[in-house]
Write a protein that holds these residues in place. Structure first.
Motif, PDB file in Angstrom:
ATOM      1  N   LEU A 290       0.823  -1.197   0.000  1.00 51.17           N
ATOM      2  CA  LEU A 290       0.000   0.000   0.000  1.00 51.17           C
ATOM      3  C   LEU A 290       0.863   1.255   0.000  1.00 51.17           C
ATOM      4  CD1 LEU A 290      -2.480  -1.138   2.799  1.00 51.17           C
ATOM      5  CD2 LEU A 290      -2.863  -1.271   0.334  1.00 51.17           C
ATOM      6  N   SER A 291       0.369   2.309  -0.638  1.00 54.12           N
ATOM      7  CA  SER A 291       1.016   3.606  -0.497  1.00 54.12           C
ATOM      8  C   SER A 291       0.893   4.050   0.946  1.00 54.12           C
ATOM      9  CB  SER A 291       0.374   4.632  -1.425  1.00 54.12           C
ATOM     10  OG  SER A 291      -0.988   4.842  -1.078  1.00 54.12           O
ATOM     11  N   THR A 292       1.813   4.899   1.381  1.00 57.75           N
ATOM     12  CA  THR A 292       1.787   5.361   2.768  1.00 57.75           C
ATOM     13  C   THR A 292       0.446   5.975   3.116  1.00 57.75           C
ATOM     14  OG1 THR A 292       4.169   5.795   2.655  1.00 57.75           O
ATOM     15  CG2 THR A 292       2.948   6.850   4.449  1.00 57.75           C
ATOM     16  N   SER A 293      -0.141   6.719   2.185  1.00 57.98           N
ATOM     17  CA  SER A 293      -1.412   7.385   2.421  1.00 57.98           C
ATOM     18  C   SER A 293      -2.559   6.414   2.625  1.00 57.98           C
ATOM     19  CB  SER A 293      -1.742   8.300   1.233  1.00 57.98           C
ATOM     20  OG  SER A 293      -1.753   7.538   0.030  1.00 57.98           O
ATOM     21  N   LEU A 294      -2.387   5.172   2.167  1.00 64.13           N
ATOM     22  CA  LEU A 294      -3.459   4.186   2.234  1.00 64.13           C
ATOM     23  C   LEU A 294      -3.214   3.136   3.307  1.00 64.13           C
ATOM     24  CD1 LEU A 294      -6.092   3.656   0.627  1.00 64.13           C
ATOM     25  CD2 LEU A 294      -4.787   2.080  -0.811  1.00 64.13           C
ATOM     26  N   SER A 295      -2.044   3.178   3.945  1.00 62.74           N
ATOM     27  CA  SER A 295      -1.678   2.093   4.849  1.00 62.74           C
ATOM     28  C   SER A 295      -2.378   2.159   6.197  1.00 62.74           C
ATOM     29  CB  SER A 295      -0.159   2.078   5.068  1.00 62.74           C
ATOM     30  OG  SER A 295       0.276   3.285   5.660  1.00 62.74           O
ATOM     31  N   ASN A 296      -3.016   3.283   6.507  1.00 58.07           N
ATOM     32  CA  ASN A 296      -3.775   3.371   7.742  1.00 58.07           C
ATOM     33  C   ASN A 296      -5.171   2.810   7.504  1.00 58.07           C
ATOM     34  OD1 ASN A 296      -5.537   4.583   9.884  1.00 58.07           O
ATOM     35  ND2 ASN A 296      -3.577   5.441  10.538  1.00 58.07           N
ATOM     36  N   LEU A 297      -5.604   1.930   8.365  1.00 56.09           N
ATOM     37  CA  LEU A 297      -6.884   1.267   8.185  1.00 56.09           C
ATOM     38  C   LEU A 297      -8.047   2.258   8.153  1.00 56.09           C
ATOM     39  CD1 LEU A 297      -7.902  -1.648   7.880  1.00 56.09           C
ATOM     40  CD2 LEU A 297      -8.421  -1.621  10.314  1.00 56.09           C
ATOM     41  N   ASN A 298      -7.915   3.371   8.904  1.00 58.59           N
ATOM     42  CA  ASN A 298      -8.965   4.391   8.866  1.00 58.59           C
ATOM     43  C   ASN A 298      -9.212   4.877   7.443  1.00 58.59           C
ATOM     44  OD1 ASN A 298      -8.309   4.162  11.612  1.00 58.59           O
ATOM     45  ND2 ASN A 298      -8.726   6.321  12.007  1.00 58.59           N
ATOM     46  N   THR A 299      -8.136   5.094   6.682  1.00 49.41           N
ATOM     47  CA  THR A 299      -8.266   5.619   5.335  1.00 49.41           C
ATOM     48  C   THR A 299      -8.960   4.625   4.429  1.00 49.41           C
ATOM     49  OG1 THR A 299      -6.211   6.873   5.663  1.00 49.41           O
ATOM     50  CG2 THR A 299      -7.001   6.619   3.405  1.00 49.41           C
ATOM     51  N   MET A 300      -8.580   3.355   4.530  1.00 47.84           N
ATOM     52  CA  MET A 300      -9.214   2.332   3.705  1.00 47.84           C
ATOM     53  C   MET A 300     -10.710   2.250   3.990  1.00 47.84           C
ATOM     54  SD  MET A 300      -6.562  -0.861   3.370  1.00 47.84           S
ATOM     55  CE  MET A 300      -6.140  -1.054   5.086  1.00 47.84           C
ATOM     56  N   VAL A 301     -11.065   2.264   5.259  1.00 50.04           N
ATOM     57  CA  VAL A 301     -12.477   2.184   5.627  1.00 50.04           C
ATOM     58  C   VAL A 301     -13.226   3.421   5.136  1.00 50.04           C
ATOM     59  CG1 VAL A 301     -14.084   2.123   7.579  1.00 50.04           C
ATOM     60  CG2 VAL A 301     -12.053   0.677   7.595  1.00 50.04           C
ATOM     61  N   SER A 302     -12.594   4.598   5.247  1.00 48.31           N
ATOM     62  CA  SER A 302     -13.240   5.839   4.841  1.00 48.31           C
ATOM     63  C   SER A 302     -13.509   5.870   3.338  1.00 48.31           C
ATOM     64  CB  SER A 302     -12.373   7.040   5.229  1.00 48.31           C
ATOM     65  OG  SER A 302     -12.271   7.151   6.634  1.00 48.31           O
ATOM     66  N   ILE A 303     -12.576   5.373   2.536  1.00 49.87           N
ATOM     67  CA  ILE A 303     -12.784   5.317   1.084  1.00 49.87           C
ATOM     68  C   ILE A 303     -13.914   4.350   0.755  1.00 49.87           C
ATOM     69  CG2 ILE A 303     -11.741   4.612  -1.101  1.00 49.87           C
ATOM     70  CD1 ILE A 303      -9.090   5.707  -0.056  1.00 49.87           C
ATOM     71  N   ALA A 304     -13.928   3.206   1.432  1.00 53.15           N
ATOM     72  CA  ALA A 304     -15.000   2.234   1.195  1.00 53.15           C
ATOM     73  C   ALA A 304     -16.363   2.825   1.542  1.00 53.15           C
ATOM     74  CB  ALA A 304     -14.743   0.974   2.006  1.00 53.15           C
ATOM     75  N   MET A 305     -16.427   3.593   2.617  1.00 49.17           N
ATOM     76  CA  MET A 305     -17.699   4.177   3.037  1.00 49.17           C
ATOM     77  C   MET A 305     -18.194   5.225   2.044  1.00 49.17           C
ATOM     78  SD  MET A 305     -17.372   4.437   7.184  1.00 49.17           S
ATOM     79  CE  MET A 305     -19.107   4.845   7.366  1.00 49.17           C
ATOM     80  N   ALA A 306     -17.262   5.852   1.310  1.00 55.83           N
ATOM     81  CA  ALA A 306     -17.671   6.829   0.301  1.00 55.83           C
ATOM     82  C   ALA A 306     -18.398   6.158  -0.859  1.00 55.83           C
ATOM     83  CB  ALA A 306     -16.444   7.580  -0.218  1.00 55.83           C
ATOM     84  N   LEU A 307     -18.189   4.859  -1.045  1.00 57.88           N
ATOM     85  CA  LEU A 307     -18.829   4.120  -2.136  1.00 57.88           C
ATOM     86  C   LEU A 307     -20.210   3.590  -1.765  1.00 57.88           C
ATOM     87  CD1 LEU A 307     -15.729   2.004  -3.190  1.00 57.88           C
ATOM     88  CD2 LEU A 307     -16.789   3.779  -4.586  1.00 57.88           C
ATOM     89  N   LYS A 308     -20.506   3.567  -0.478  1.00 59.34           N
ATOM     90  CA  LYS A 308     -21.669   2.832   0.010  1.00 59.34           C
ATOM     91  C   LYS A 308     -22.989   3.312  -0.580  1.00 59.34           C
ATOM     92  CE  LYS A 308     -22.893   3.414   4.293  1.00 59.34           C
ATOM     93  NZ  LYS A 308     -22.938   3.349   5.774  1.00 59.34           N
ATOM     94  N   ASN A 309     -23.144   4.613  -0.750  1.00 64.74           N
ATOM     95  CA  ASN A 309     -24.435   5.155  -1.177  1.00 64.74           C
ATOM     96  C   ASN A 309     -24.492   5.530  -2.655  1.00 64.74           C
ATOM     97  OD1 ASN A 309     -25.581   4.983   1.440  1.00 64.74           O
ATOM     98  ND2 ASN A 309     -24.517   6.862   2.042  1.00 64.74           N
ATOM     99  N   ILE A 310     -23.471   5.184  -3.416  1.00 68.59           N
ATOM    100  CA  ILE A 310     -23.481   5.501  -4.850  1.00 68.59           C
ATOM    101  C   ILE A 310     -24.389   4.505  -5.572  1.00 68.59           C
ATOM    102  CG2 ILE A 310     -22.090   5.694  -6.946  1.00 68.59           C
ATOM    103  CD1 ILE A 310     -19.743   6.505  -5.220  1.00 68.59           C
ATOM    104  N   PRO A 311     -25.348   4.986  -6.361  1.00 69.24           N
ATOM    105  CA  PRO A 311     -26.231   4.059  -7.088  1.00 69.24           C
ATOM    106  C   PRO A 311     -25.434   3.174  -8.045  1.00 69.24           C
ATOM    107  CG  PRO A 311     -27.075   6.322  -7.165  1.00 69.24           C
ATOM    108  CD  PRO A 311     -25.688   6.398  -6.599  1.00 69.24           C
ATOM    109  N   LEU A 312     -25.934   1.976  -8.278  1.00 70.38           N
ATOM    110  CA  LEU A 312     -25.228   1.031  -9.137  1.00 70.38           C
ATOM    111  C   LEU A 312     -25.014   1.588 -10.539  1.00 70.38           C
ATOM    112  CD1 LEU A 312     -26.916  -2.362  -8.130  1.00 70.38           C
ATOM    113  CD2 LEU A 312     -24.599  -1.592  -7.568  1.00 70.38           C
ATOM    114  N   ASP A 313     -25.984   2.336 -11.057  1.00 68.88           N
ATOM    115  CA  ASP A 313     -25.821   2.837 -12.421  1.00 68.88           C
ATOM    116  C   ASP A 313     -24.851   4.005 -12.508  1.00 68.88           C
ATOM    117  OD1 ASP A 313     -27.324   4.829 -11.245  1.00 68.88           O
ATOM    118  OD2 ASP A 313     -28.921   4.818 -12.753  1.00 68.88           O
ATOM    119  N   GLN A 314     -24.360   4.475 -11.351  1.00 71.11           N
ATOM    120  CA  GLN A 314     -23.341   5.515 -11.336  1.00 71.11           C
ATOM    121  C   GLN A 314     -21.965   4.972 -10.950  1.00 71.11           C
ATOM    122  OE1 GLN A 314     -23.613   8.750 -12.429  1.00 71.11           O
ATOM    123  NE2 GLN A 314     -25.557   7.911 -13.185  1.00 71.11           N
ATOM    124  N   VAL A 315     -21.845   3.642 -10.856  1.00 72.01           N
ATOM    125  CA  VAL A 315     -20.545   2.983 -10.709  1.00 72.01           C
ATOM    126  C   VAL A 315     -20.196   2.446 -12.094  1.00 72.01           C
ATOM    127  CG1 VAL A 315     -19.216   1.184  -9.561  1.00 72.01           C
ATOM    128  CG2 VAL A 315     -21.038   2.370  -8.314  1.00 72.01           C
TER     129      VAL A 315
END
Length: 418
Positions: A290-315
């Motif tokens: 992982l890049s240093t910016s991504l190696s903290n688990l908080n960051t990985m979880v935060s990016i995943a949470m940004a995807l949670k509410n995106i409609p399927l047709d907008q992925v």
């Protein structure tokens, strides 16, 4: 275009992907605390004690990217603003199961998969761009792992960037190609894909015609298959078994898997399953560089949470537009600059995307895809001449037909090449 530069590849070493930051007691404690918070939130106290220790102890050394800035990790919430994250799939056999080849004989390290995830600033859309491995691109000057730099090159295949300067060089190359800044990156090998597919409990894929590829030992009859473990990675690796046997066919076949994966991750069963969420975090931490910016688990979880509410047709999953060609006798694919510029200008402006091209040579529309069960309105419609005219044009940017792909809401099947 100038002739591709020929030069000897750097000698292999145990750690060669960018600059490795040595682990310190402070960083270890920070990762431990980050893991503790994330696990308590998603899994409850019953498995927290073991999970915290297990994740914190498995985080690998990170790679520092050229444009990273120091800063604290975000809180466990959807990350603020947009995201550009590069995911690189390495074909290195070092440390991998012998079924994938001899790590001494198969010594080349190439990024056979290069994908850019872009999440819009307002978290209403996400786009994944796949870059064909045989596409000729300019490669900028990249840092050597032992100091100094590699010379810039006018035209080389993009999958050589991992050999020249590791993950950091692949990021620099994609930044130059797209005009986007990429602060997050991850490199995954065969074993990592296996563990991730196991962590989500497998992914359902539709196969339109049988796939028989002895090279990757991929043998699938027509129908729906739940793939995980070795079957999942072999399905993603197969090229000769799908479409026209090209890497472009493999990309569209991978998008069949990825769109189904997104639907799986967004299902309520997956998002509310503490065991699966912990398993995904552990697989990511222990099987990726992982890049240093991504190696903290908080960051990985935060990016995943940004995807949670995106409609399927907008992925949206797209393939960088190319055409077959060669440079001074070297065969590969060449970038189609005009449709590519349209795509990346739209991403830079966070415009919603609409596809106008097909799904690519490795996939077809699923004839048994779910349909809307709402009853059709058979009432005859008459046009009111006084009614205001509505614009039927889709919002945002309608991509050129040369940009092939699909959305996560599109159900597709792999097109077998028996």
């Amino acid at each position: 275009m100038s002739e591709p530069v020929r030069r000897s590849r750097p000698a292999r070493s145990t750690a060669r992907h960018g600059r490795l930051r040595k682990s310190t007691a402070g960083r270890t404690i920070a990762r431990f605390l980050s893991a503790a918070l994330a696990v308590v939130l998603v899994s409850g106290s019953a498995i927290a004690a073991y999970a915290v220790w297990d994740i914190a102890s498995s985080v690998a050394p990170s790679v520092t990217l050229a444009n990273e800035t120091a800063g604290s990790a975000p809180d466990i919430d959807a990350i603020e603003g947009g995201v550009n994250l590069l995911l690189v799939g390495s074909d290195s056999r070092q440390g991998q199961d012998a079924v994938f080849g001899d790590d001494a004989k198969d010594s080349a390290t190439l990024n056979d998969v290069t994908m850019l995830l872009h999440i819009s600033e307002d978290h209403t859309a996400a786009t994944v761009v796949s870059f064909p491995r045989d596409m000729f691109v300019p490669i900028p000057s990249c840092p050597r792992e032992n100091g100094g730099t590699y010379d810039a090159m006018a035209a080389q295949k993009i999958n050589t960037t991992l050999s020249y300067g590791g993950l950091a060089c692949t990021v620099l190359t994609v930044e130059k190609l797209t005009g986007l800044s990429i602060p997050f990156a991850a490199e995954v090998q065969f074993g990592g894909v296996i563990e991730l597919s196991n962590a989500v409990g497998g992914v359902d894929v539709c196969v339109a015609e049988p796939i028989n590829d002895w090279r990757t030992e991929t043998y699938l009859d027509a129908g729906v298959h739940t793939l995980q473990g070795k079957e999942a990675i072999q399905f993603l690796r197969t090229r000769h078994g799908v479409g026209d046997g090209s890497d472009l066919g493999r990309i569209s076949n991978q998008q069949v898997f990825l769109s189904s994966l997104v639907r799986t991750l967004k299902s309520s069963e997956t998002l509310t399953d503490p065991g699966k969420l912990f398993g995904i975090a552990k697989a990511a931490a222990s099987n990726m560089t992982l890049s240093t910016s991504l190696s903290n688990l908080n960051t990985m979880v935060s990016i995943a949470m940004a995807l949670k509410n995106i409609p399927l047709d907008q992925v949206v999953f797209v393939q960088y537009p190319t055409e077959y060609g060669d440079i001074n006798g070297y065969e590969g694919v060449l970038p189609l600059k005009t449709p590519a510029a349209q795509l990346f200008d739209a991403l830079a402006a966070d415009e919603p995307l609409t596809l106008s091209g097909d799904t690519g040579p490795g996939s077809v529309v699923d004839p048994n895809a779910p349909v809307d069960d709402a009853p059709a309105d058979d009432t005859p419609q008459t046009e009111d001449p006084e009614a205001p005219k509505t614009d039927a044009t889709p919002p945002g940017v309608v991509l050129d037909k040369a940009v092939q792909g699909q959305t996560a809401g599109d159900y597709t099947c792999s097109k077998g090449n028996d």
